[in-house]
Design a protein around this motif. Structure first.
Motif, short mmCIF file in Angstrom:
data_model
loop_
_atom_site.label_atom_id
_atom_site.label_comp_id
_atom_site.label_asym_id
_atom_site.label_seq_id
_atom_site.Cartn_x
_atom_site.Cartn_y
_atom_site.Cartn_z
N GLN A 242 0.63 -1.11 -0.23
CA GLN A 242 -0.05 -0.13 0.47
C GLN A 242 0.84 1.26 -0.12
O GLN A 242 0.90 1.97 -1.21
CB GLN A 242 -0.67 0.28 1.23
CG GLN A 242 -2.02 0.98 1.09
CD GLN A 242 -2.44 1.20 2.60
OE1 GLN A 242 -2.24 0.96 3.64
NE2 GLN A 242 -3.77 1.99 2.69
N ARG B 163 -7.22 -1.78 2.89
CA ARG B 163 -5.64 -1.04 2.19
C ARG B 163 -6.38 -0.48 1.00
O ARG B 163 -5.15 0.27 -0.09
CB ARG B 163 -4.28 -1.93 2.32
CG ARG B 163 -4.03 -2.18 4.00
CD ARG B 163 -3.09 -3.24 4.05
NE ARG B 163 -2.57 -3.71 5.42
CZ ARG B 163 -3.31 -4.79 5.97
NH1 ARG B 163 -4.48 -4.90 6.06
NH2 ARG B 163 -2.69 -4.83 7.46
N LEU C 106 -6.50 -2.05 -2.14
CA LEU C 106 -5.55 -2.78 -2.62
C LEU C 106 -6.34 -4.17 -3.97
O LEU C 106 -7.57 -4.26 -3.16
CB LEU C 106 -4.36 -4.19 -1.53
CG LEU C 106 -3.31 -2.90 -1.71
CD1 LEU C 106 -2.88 -3.89 -0.38
CD2 LEU C 106 -2.75 -2.09 -2.14
#
Length: 554
Positions: free
Chosen positions: A372, A406, A408
């Motif tokens: 991240q 995060r 992602l």
């Protein structure tokens, strides 16, 4: 022996026609069992250390002169030559009175036995250990280095097996093909042959019947070596192959089929340096960033900041393009010191990949934090992250939750057959799949992918493997989510067409393999790929599958 054939497993396509050249034999240590006098043992240890350092330095020098995979494997072999474990064992033997030649042999044999028991990549490293043993013993005996001869005219290089040091420095203008009696589809020999762009056949069990100097025709697609073929016919095949290779050298992307259907071709990389080189190729992004290869020698876990710096180098090399980061695929054949698990009897079926999070609390979370951070530092709007060795839907759900927390994009590797069989359920939890054909084949066929005896079983052309890939790709189509392939199978031009026909949306491979795949895709239509996939997946065995694909796709 006219027209006699020897069959193995073809791993790099192409034709080559030349006389056979066998590797030089290993030195035979003196048979004398005389004990080294106590007052001479210190000098004997010094003689041993000097020989080891000479051999290790040669490996390191060759690594510096090489590039890509060749540099990596030579560097790793230099480190193995300097490994304190086996050298300490040898020194103990010398200090008990064994001559350096015998101590080297005995110490290496101890470690070979240990590595073979561990299996996987560690078992494959026995080839490297034996190569180190042979070179150290030759140095101690004042003999030339064993291994590859230095030809002055084209040859087909044959060997029982080839160590990285043998294959990494080869001149493809003189060594036209590699054939080994042992080895498997994912061995160093196959990988480096692909990098050199020369045909390669492994696991040719009857190869030892072929004498030095015999004219042979090598067919790297079918895995057939023909002895004393008709010269004109053999030369015609080689010339046609040369025209194809010239077409490959001049190919420019992006990849698409003959009727204009685009296929995303991506690169497999292991660090920022490899990513920078891949960014100069026709790769449209990174389909597999093997993060564990950054940390094979790290004794302690790098900080989140240090990891972020390393990952950032890859993001930076492909700024604005797709980069798929795989979380640590450590354990089993890729031991990472800070993320290891206790000894297991069968590590390939043990605590590896995402499972290391069970015994290393916070390991996965810290790596995701670093990814991240690297994505934010490099302005990456969508960072793709996938977990290896996922086997249950619950594992996929938990990983996806951690990624989404995060920002992602979560995905998983399809390596365990359970994922292919329950693909719809897994895709309800994650955003994409990437099929690791090396492990998927290993687990589907219950065959160690590093075993030369099982090379036919660990061939990704096995129909059972292709059917699992088809199930996975079909689930991706239903869910509207991408399904890529990042195993060695993606680098096989004919198999790449079959994979696209099965519904795979992207192919990730070693950078140098991309043009050959691009050229082959450009020669066929998407309907041809689909029809070939349908028929090939219904084949009886991998040999029939290959032959049928060659007939249907050319």
């Amino acid at each position: 022996m006219e027209h006699q054939t020897v069959r193995g497993t073809g791993v790099v396509a192409g034709y080559a026609y030349a006389p056979v050249a066998w590797t030089r034999p290993a030195p035979v240590p003196p048979a004398s069992a005389a004990v080294v006098a106590e007052d001479a043992r210190e000098a004997e240890v010094a003689r041993f250390k000097a020989a080891v350092e000479t051999v290790a330095t040669r490996f390191a020098d060759r690594a510096s002169a090489a590039t890509g995979v060749a540099a990596e494997v030579l560097g790793a072999t230099a480190a193995l030559a300097r490994d304190r474990g086996w050298s300490r064992a040898a020194i103990r033997l010398i200090n008990s009175g064994t001559a350096a030649e015998g101590a080297t042999t005995a110490a290496i044999e101890q470690f070979v036995a240990q590595f073979e028991k561990l299996g996987g990549l560690m078992a494959e490293r026995t080839t490297d250990l034996k190569d180190i043993r042979n070179r150290v013993v030759a140095e101690l005996m004042g003999l030339p280095e064993p291994g590859v001869p230095q030809p002055t005219s084209p040859v087909i290089l044959c060997a029982d097996d080839l160590a990285p040091a043998d294959t990494a420095g080869l001149d493809p203008a003189l060594v036209r093909a590699l054939v080994t009696r042992l080895g498997g589809p994912t061995s160093h020999t196959a990988i480096i042959a692909r990098q050199l762009g020369i045909p390669c056949i492994v696991a040719a069990s009857s190869l030892d019947t072929v004498p030095e100097g015999t004219q042979v025709l090598v067919d790297g697609t079918s895995g057939i070596i023909t002895l004393n073929p008709d010269p004109a016919s053999a030369q015609a095949l080689v010339e046609e192959d040369a025209r194809l290779r010239e077409e490959i050298r001049s190919w420019t992307g992006p990849a698409k089929t003959a009727d204009g259907v685009g296929v995303q071709l991506l690169a497999n990389v292991q660090d920022g340096k490899a990513a920078a080189k891949a960014s100069e190729s026709e790769a449209e992004g990174v389909g597999l960033f093997r993060t564990e290869l950054c940390f094979l020698s790290a004794q302690t876990e790098p900080s989140v900041e240090e990891q972020a710096r390393i990952y950032g180098e890859v993001f930076s090399a492909f700024r604005g393009k797709k980069v798929v980061v795989r979380t640590l695929d450590a354990g089993s054949d890729k031991p990472v010191p800070f993320a290891n698990h206790e000894h297991e009897e069968n590590p390939a079926l043990g605590v590896r990949g995402i499972r290391l999070g069970w015994t290393n609390p916070g390991l996965v979370e810290r790596q995701l934090d670093a990814i991240q951070m690297a994505a934010e530092d490099n302005g990456v709007s969508e960072a793709w992250v996938m977990a290896p060795m996922v086997a249950t839907v619950d594992e996929a759900y938990e990983f996806a939750q951690k990624c989404r927390a995060r920002d992602l994009k979560p995905g998983i590797m399809v390596e365990v057959p359970s994922v292919a069989l329950l693909a719809d359920q897994f895709l309800a939890e994650v955003d994409f799949f990437s099929i690791g054909t090396n492990d998927l084949t290993q687990y589907t066929m219950a065959a160690d992918r590093m075993s030369s005896h099982l090379a036919m079983l660990t061939d990704p052309w096995q129909p059972a493997v292709l059917r699992l890939i088809a199930l996975t790709a079909q689930a991706g189509e239903r869910a509207g989510k991408p399904v890529g392939v990042c195993g060695e199978a993606a680098a096989d031009p004919l198999l790449a067409c079959v994979l696209v026909g099965l519904g795979v949306t992207s192919l990730s491979m070693a950078t140098n393999a991309i043009p050959a795949v691009g050229v082959q895709l450009g020669k066929v239509t998407i309907d041809q790929c689909r029809e070939a996939a349908l028929q090939v997946a219904a084949s009886r065995n991998s040999r029939d599958a290959k032959e049928l694909a060659a007939e249907l796709l050319g």
